[in-house]
Design an enzyme around this catalytic site. Structure first.
Site, PDB file in Angstrom:
ATOM      1  N   THR A  15       8.510   0.352 -11.838  1.00 32.00           N
ATOM      2  CA  THR A  15       9.851  -0.019 -12.087  1.00 32.00           C
ATOM      3  C   THR A  15      10.119   0.875 -12.989  1.00 32.00           C
ATOM      4  OG1 THR A  15       9.096  -1.240 -13.143  1.00 32.00           O
ATOM      5  CG2 THR A  15       9.236  -1.819 -11.034  1.00 32.00           C
ATOM      6  N   ASP A  16      11.929   0.346 -13.157  1.00 36.76           N
ATOM      7  CA  ASP A  16      12.510   0.779 -15.166  1.00 36.76           C
ATOM      8  C   ASP A  16      13.449   0.006 -14.775  1.00 36.76           C
ATOM      9  OD1 ASP A  16      14.982   0.967 -13.008  1.00 36.76           O
ATOM     10  OD2 ASP A  16      14.820   2.981 -12.806  1.00 36.76           O
ATOM     11  N   GLN A  17      14.322  -0.185 -15.742  1.00 34.00           N
ATOM     12  CA  GLN A  17      14.711  -1.424 -16.490  1.00 34.00           C
ATOM     13  C   GLN A  17      16.457  -1.708 -14.998  1.00 34.00           C
ATOM     14  OE1 GLN A  17      16.223  -0.616 -20.446  1.00 34.00           O
ATOM     15  NE2 GLN A  17      18.397   0.208 -19.023  1.00 34.00           N
TER      16      GLN A  17
END
Lengths: 153, 153, 153, 153
Positions: free
Chosen positions: C30-32
């Protein structure tokens, strides 16, 4: 995927929970030395951590979303015992080493599935935090179950 | 890091902006074929994208935080022309291909710094969205600058 | 994990092979933005590719080691249809689109396991090369099987 | 990028070498907690390691290719002091803690460039191996320089 068992070392009188999750090594995880790049072991440890929680009846996704409980890493260590190769099937054995209100300590073993050979050992220490990364206490529903699950491999 | 220049191909009458950002290939980015694993090119394209925005006077971090403007990828493509090796210095050349209110199209070239050799070419298409991933229009302050920067390598 | 089926579109008279491999989304992926970072889709496509080969009776590991046959990516594309979230179970559906002596073309669909929702579609084109990255012809034993497996989702 | 200085702690009478390498945090390195995913710190440590070697006059690429000398990780640890955010500029400060014929021990500090705030501390232990992953002694030309560079931050 799981195997509760009795550990003779640290927890003489209780049954510890050890999660076993299998991972197939991806090409992307290798480096030009022809083995798995060492940072990936920490990603696999996290996979094991999540599966141990699932085995204990919890979803880490829900811990974050519903209970505003984040398990942020404050210390991570891995001792590499043997190189891991592309397409190997490895098993991550994850267990809870210690649990306190605001600190959780996990242990890990990485083994080759077909031979049982030990590939790596590790530990991570986590603090419990809210979405704003402020420390908070672990809700009782987790604490109770985590305490009962503490043990060794 | 930057080089505005005149593109003769697509934009006869204007000056396009091309950002040039250098990247040193990390060991972690190689795979057991002894070259950079192909998914990393997309990570480098993103580095170029952010630096192009910075060159145009914007911080993508602030776009997200202050203007609730996310640039979500809907299409990504890379054509690999030559293998990239560990410790190589590569330059990502990033430019805006098209800009519409809700869609932004970036182009990329990846070249070896010392020889100028073309390593890869790519494009990504993005929609503008808010934090909840709902499409929204690009605020005028960005639109104006982006439009002026559109061009080719 | 696999489902041979008849495709009506490109291959009227034969049975195409589609590999279905499940992947549980990792936190690291995942990323932000709160969704899977877009480069990971290409890593999952590769996982699907290797499992399709396994389903066809081949080990990509052995292709490299025993037959000096590397499947090097020359073109990769992904169209993102919906965001993918942490802990989602996704299925990668991989199939062979075209096979020629020195070029192999794979197609992919990414779907959410529980709802069947389409998350992404992609293609990759590969050349067959030896360990020194020189193009070579695909050995007949692979060619025969790959040709019979060509089809659509 | 570098700053030789005198360490008072472990090396009273000599000048230790500390490499300082700047890294801009990539979007791909964040996770949905909104901070850098913890495995990336180990990738940054490796970037620092390679740059320290370069500062000492060596290319790790050539160590592998010309001297058949691989620096394989056997132990890696990181203590996370503060979250690292997207687009932050961080400096990796890398130094040699101990050097023996077959074992090399590196130390790391990760600091925010603008404030100097300590973000993480780490260590890695490496054995010297050949391309077949058999332990070997570090060639004298490296040993001499490494020994002179040992010190603390």
């Amino acid at each position: 995927m799981s195997r509760p068992h009795t550990s003779m070392s640290m927890n003489l009188n209780k049954t510890a929970t050890v999660n076993e999750t299998r991972i197939r090594v991806r090409y992307a995880e290798t480096d030009q030395m022809g083995v798995v790049y060492h940072a990936n072991h920490f990603i696999w440890f996290e996979v094991g951590r999540v599966e141990l929680l699932r085995q204990l009846g919890f979803s880490y996704k829900d811990m974050e979303r519903e209970d505003d409980c984040f398990i942020a890493v404050v210390d991570a260590r891995c001792r590499y015992k043997a190189p891991v190769h592309y397409d190997d099937e490895v098993v991550v054995r994850t267990y809870l080493k210690h649990v306190r209100e605001k600190v959780i300590h996990f242990g890990y073993e990485l083994r080759k599935v077909d031979t049982g050979k030990l590939l790596a050992e590790g530990e991570t220490t986590h603090i419990v935090a809210n979405a704003k990364m402020k420390p908070r206490a672990l809700p009782e529903k987790y604490m109770k179950v985590f305490r009962a699950a503490v043990g060794g491999p």
